[in-house]
Design a protein around this motif. Structure first.
Motif, PDB file in Angstrom:
ATOM      1  N   UNK A  54     120.300  62.225  94.547  1.00 39.15           N
ATOM      2  CA  UNK A  54     119.843  60.925  95.521  1.00 39.15           C
ATOM      3  C   UNK A  54     120.387  59.296  94.574  1.00 39.15           C
ATOM      4  N   UNK A  55     120.174  59.895  93.818  1.00 40.70           N
ATOM      5  CA  UNK A  55     120.336  58.391  92.587  1.00 40.70           C
ATOM      6  C   UNK A  55     121.251  58.644  91.210  1.00 40.70           C
ATOM      7  N   UNK A  56     122.289  57.843  90.663  1.00 42.39           N
ATOM      8  CA  UNK A  56     123.045  58.263  89.452  1.00 42.39           C
ATOM      9  C   UNK A  56     123.037  56.941  88.801  1.00 42.39           C
ATOM     10  N   UNK A  57     122.987  57.147  87.644  1.00 40.09           N
ATOM     11  CA  UNK A  57     122.503  55.418  86.465  1.00 40.09           C
ATOM     12  C   UNK A  57     123.495  55.963  85.783  1.00 40.09           C
ATOM     13  N   UNK A  74     126.407  57.199  79.879  1.00 36.50           N
ATOM     14  CA  UNK A  74     126.197  58.610  79.999  1.00 36.50           C
ATOM     15  C   UNK A  74     125.973  58.491  81.718  1.00 36.50           C
ATOM     16  N   UNK A  75     126.678  59.033  82.695  1.00 41.37           N
ATOM     17  CA  UNK A  75     126.353  58.464  83.905  1.00 41.37           C
ATOM     18  C   UNK A  75     124.806  59.598  84.123  1.00 41.37           C
ATOM     19  N   UNK A  76     123.740  59.101  84.719  1.00 42.88           N
ATOM     20  CA  UNK A  76     122.548  59.955  84.672  1.00 42.88           C
ATOM     21  C   UNK A  76     121.993  60.039  85.995  1.00 42.88           C
ATOM     22  N   UNK A  77     121.251  61.284  86.449  1.00 39.04           N
ATOM     23  CA  UNK A  77     121.150  61.350  86.878  1.00 39.04           C
ATOM     24  C   UNK A  77     119.806  61.140  86.695  1.00 39.04           C
ATOM     25  N   UNK A  78     119.311  59.827  87.868  1.00 39.83           N
ATOM     26  CA  UNK A  78     117.938  59.359  87.713  1.00 39.83           C
ATOM     27  C   UNK A  78     116.714  59.979  88.986  1.00 39.83           C
ATOM     28  N   UNK A 117     129.934  65.313  88.127  1.00 39.62           N
ATOM     29  CA  UNK A 117     128.250  65.655  88.479  1.00 39.62           C
ATOM     30  C   UNK A 117     128.515  66.288  89.212  1.00 39.62           C
ATOM     31  N   UNK A 118     127.571  67.766  89.166  1.00 35.43           N
ATOM     32  CA  UNK A 118     127.569  68.620  90.939  1.00 35.43           C
ATOM     33  C   UNK A 118     126.075  67.657  91.766  1.00 35.43           C
ATOM     34  N   UNK A 119     127.347  67.280  93.145  1.00 31.43           N
ATOM     35  CA  UNK A 119     125.881  66.119  92.875  1.00 31.43           C
ATOM     36  C   UNK A 119     125.060  66.634  94.308  1.00 31.43           C
ATOM     37  N   UNK A 120     125.327  68.135  94.985  1.00 28.77           N
ATOM     38  CA  UNK A 120     125.036  69.457  95.931  1.00 28.77           C
ATOM     39  C   UNK A 120     125.166  70.633  95.399  1.00 28.77           C
ATOM     40  N   UNK A 121     123.636  71.461  95.430  1.00 33.53           N
ATOM     41  CA  UNK A 121     124.333  72.918  95.948  1.00 33.53           C
ATOM     42  C   UNK A 121     123.775  72.914  96.793  1.00 33.53           C
ATOM     43  N   UNK A 122     123.977  74.445  97.566  1.00 33.78           N
ATOM     44  CA  UNK A 122     123.374  74.683  99.066  1.00 33.78           C
ATOM     45  C   UNK A 122     123.491  76.473  98.301  1.00 33.78           C
ATOM     46  N   UNK A 123     122.377  76.559  98.579  1.00 27.06           N
ATOM     47  CA  UNK A 123     121.821  78.886  97.883  1.00 27.06           C
ATOM     48  C   UNK A 123     121.932  79.107  99.307  1.00 27.06           C
ATOM     49  N   UNK A 124     122.539  80.520  99.753  1.00 32.66           N
ATOM     50  CA  UNK A 124     122.962  81.305 100.811  1.00 32.66           C
ATOM     51  C   UNK A 124     122.252  82.728 100.184  1.00 32.66           C
ATOM     52  N   UNK A 125     121.738  83.315 101.295  1.00 32.77           N
ATOM     53  CA  UNK A 125     121.562  84.970 101.010  1.00 32.77           C
ATOM     54  C   UNK A 125     122.547  85.717 102.044  1.00 32.77           C
ATOM     55  N   UNK A 137     111.996  62.559  89.418  1.00 29.19           N
ATOM     56  CA  UNK A 137     112.348  60.891  89.021  1.00 29.19           C
ATOM     57  C   UNK A 137     113.124  60.947  87.518  1.00 29.19           C
ATOM     58  N   UNK A 138     113.834  60.836  87.344  1.00 31.12           N
ATOM     59  CA  UNK A 138     113.888  60.961  85.554  1.00 31.12           C
ATOM     60  C   UNK A 138     114.006  59.104  84.925  1.00 31.12           C
ATOM     61  N   UNK A 139     112.733  59.132  84.242  1.00 31.61           N
ATOM     62  CA  UNK A 139     113.547  57.345  83.901  1.00 31.61           C
ATOM     63  C   UNK A 139     112.706  57.296  82.152  1.00 31.61           C
ATOM     64  N   UNK A 140     113.023  56.342  81.859  1.00 28.52           N
ATOM     65  CA  UNK A 140     112.717  56.031  80.473  1.00 28.52           C
ATOM     66  C   UNK A 140     113.594  56.496  79.448  1.00 28.52           C
ATOM     67  N   UNK A 141     115.473  57.042  79.864  1.00 29.50           N
ATOM     68  CA  UNK A 141     115.848  57.903  79.643  1.00 29.50           C
ATOM     69  C   UNK A 141     115.974  57.194  78.050  1.00 29.50           C
ATOM     70  N   UNK A 142     116.518  58.465  77.031  1.00 30.23           N
ATOM     71  CA  UNK A 142     117.070  57.837  76.034  1.00 30.23           C
ATOM     72  C   UNK A 142     117.933  58.657  75.767  1.00 30.23           C
ATOM     73  N   UNK A 143     119.636  58.497  75.060  1.00 32.44           N
ATOM     74  CA  UNK A 143     119.983  59.008  74.158  1.00 32.44           C
ATOM     75  C   UNK A 143     120.854  59.015  72.763  1.00 32.44           C
ATOM     76  N   UNK A 144     121.144  60.828  72.605  1.00 34.31           N
ATOM     77  CA  UNK A 144     121.086  60.334  71.432  1.00 34.31           C
ATOM     78  C   UNK A 144     120.450  60.024  69.573  1.00 34.31           C
ATOM     79  N   UNK A 145     119.076  59.941  70.329  1.00 33.03           N
ATOM     80  CA  UNK A 145     118.229  60.240  69.079  1.00 33.03           C
ATOM     81  C   UNK A 145     117.798  61.033  68.267  1.00 33.03           C
ATOM     82  N   UNK A 146     117.719  60.948  66.852  1.00 34.48           N
ATOM     83  CA  UNK A 146     117.974  61.491  65.581  1.00 34.48           C
ATOM     84  C   UNK A 146     116.752  62.284  65.967  1.00 34.48           C
ATOM     85  N   UNK A 147     117.056  63.908  66.148  1.00 33.83           N
ATOM     86  CA  UNK A 147     115.480  64.729  66.390  1.00 33.83           C
ATOM     87  C   UNK A 147     115.712  66.033  65.187  1.00 33.83           C
ATOM     88  N   UNK A 148     114.656  66.672  65.312  1.00 30.63           N
ATOM     89  CA  UNK A 148     115.119  67.567  63.864  1.00 30.63           C
ATOM     90  C   UNK A 148     115.370  69.359  64.860  1.00 30.63           C
TER      91      UNK A 148
END
Length: 272
Positions: free
Chosen positions: A209-212, A223-227, A189-197, A243-254
Motif C-alpha cells: 500500500x505504501x513505499x518510502x 532504499x525503497x522500502x515497503x512501509x 519490488x513485488x507489489x502484489x501477490x495472488x495465491x491460487x488453489x 505498518x513498518x516504521x522507525x526503519x534504520x539500515x546498516x547498523x553495526x550488529x553482531x
C-alpha cells in the motif's frame, strides 16, 4: 501508396515490439532482483512493526513488535532474522528467530520463544505456512520463501509490472497450486501477490500500500522500502495491515546475538 504506409507501420511496430522484448530481463534475473529488494536491502535492517488484524465480523486486534535482521556472507544467501513482541500482554516478550538459508534441499531454521510457558519451540518446515501471531501473515511471509522451491515463469508485463507465475516444485508441501507476483519494473519490488488453489480466482492476496525512500544514516544510501502492506484471506474474510516504521539500515550488529540462547533474553538492539 496506402499499402506501403501500412507496411511501414507494421514493420515499425514489429521492430518496436522486438526491441521491447529484447530489453526484458529473463525470468531468473527478475526473480532474483525482486527477492533482493523484498528481503535483502542493506547489510542490516531494524524497525518497528504494527499489525492490525480485522476478522470477518469487523473485530480488530493489534500487535506491536520490533524486528532486526542481518545478512551474512556475500550475495543474497544466509540471513539472520529476529522479532521481539511488545504488545499486547498475551504475546509480550515472545521472540521469533530465523536462520535463513538458500541452499537447495535445506529449509530455514525457525524458533519461537513463548514466555508464558518459558519454552523454546522449533518451528517445523511444515508449520512455516501457518499464521504468524494470529495474523493473516504466515511465518513464511515474514522470513521469505526460498527461490529454489518454485518454478518461475514470466507471463508478460502490464501497467508497469512484470507478471510472474510461480509453481511449487513439491505441491504436497503447500496449500496453494501456484501464485502470481506483480513486480514493479523500476524498483523490482513485488507489489502484489495472488495465491491460487487451482481455480481462476485467488483465495489469498498480499498487496503493498505504501513505499518510502529511506536513507541510511551510516552511508547515505537510499532504499525503497515497503512501509504499509495488507494481506487478505478471501476464504475467511479476514485481513491484516502491517505498518513498518522507525526503519534504520546498516547498523553495526553482531552475528552472535542471533543465537538460540538470546531468545529468553533478547539483545538490547532488538528491544529498543
Amino acid at each position: 501508396m496506402k499499402f506501403k504506409i501500412l507496411s511501414m507501420l507494421a514493420v515499425i511496430a514489429l521492430v518496436s515490439s522486438t526491441a521491447a522484448w529484447a530489453e526484458t530481463p529473463d525470468v531468473e534475473t527478475i526473480v532474483k532482483k525482486a527477492n533482493h529488494m523484498a528481503l535483502y536491502q542493506g547489510g542490516t535492517c531494524k524497525g518497528k512493526v504494527h499489525l492490525e488484524i480485522v476478522d470477518s465480523q469487523g473485530r480488530t486486534r493489534e500487535r506491536d513488535l520490533n524486528t532486526l535482521r542481518k545478512n551474512v556472507g556475500d550475495g543474497d544467501a544466509r540471513q539472520l532474522y529476529m522479532t521481539y513482541f511488545k504488545s499486547p500482554a498475551d504475546v509480550r516478550k515472545m521472540v521469533f528467530l530465523v536462520h535463513k538459508t538458500v541452499e537447495p534441499g535445506k529449509d530455514d531454521s525457525r524458533w519461537l520463544y513463548m514466555p508464558s510457558l518459558d519454552m523454546v519451540k522449533r518451528i517445523a518446515a511444515g508449520d512455516k505456512r501457518t499464521s504468524f501471531a494470529g495474523s493473516d501473515f504466515l511465518y513464511e511471509d515474514i522470513s521469505g520463501r526460498s527461490l529454489h522451491e518454485d518454478v518461475h515463469e514470466l507471463l508478460g508485463s502490464e501497467n508497469g509490472f512484470y507478471v510472474l507465475k510461480n509453481t511449487p516444485k513439491n505441491p504436497g508441501d503447500v496449500e496453494f497450486s501456484h501464485y502470481v507476483a506483480y513486480v514493479d519494473m523500476k524498483t523490482y519490488l513485488p507489489m502484489r501477490m495472488e495465491y491460487f488453489k487451482g481455480s481462476d480466482k485467488p483465495y489469498r492476496t498480499m498487496e503493498v500500500l505504501k513505499v518510502e525512500e529511506i536513507a541510511s544514516d551510516k552511508n547515505g544510501q537510499t532504499y525503497p522500502t515497503v512501509t504499509v502492506s495488507k494481506v487478505k484471506n478471501l476464504e475467511t474474510g479476514s485481513e491484516t495491515v502491517m505498518t513498518f516504521s522507525g526503519v534504520d539500515y546498516d547498523l553495526p550488529v553482531k552475528e552472535s546475538i542471533f543465537g538460540e540462547r538470546y531468545l529468553r533474553r533478547p539483545p538490547r538492539e532488538l528491544m529498543r
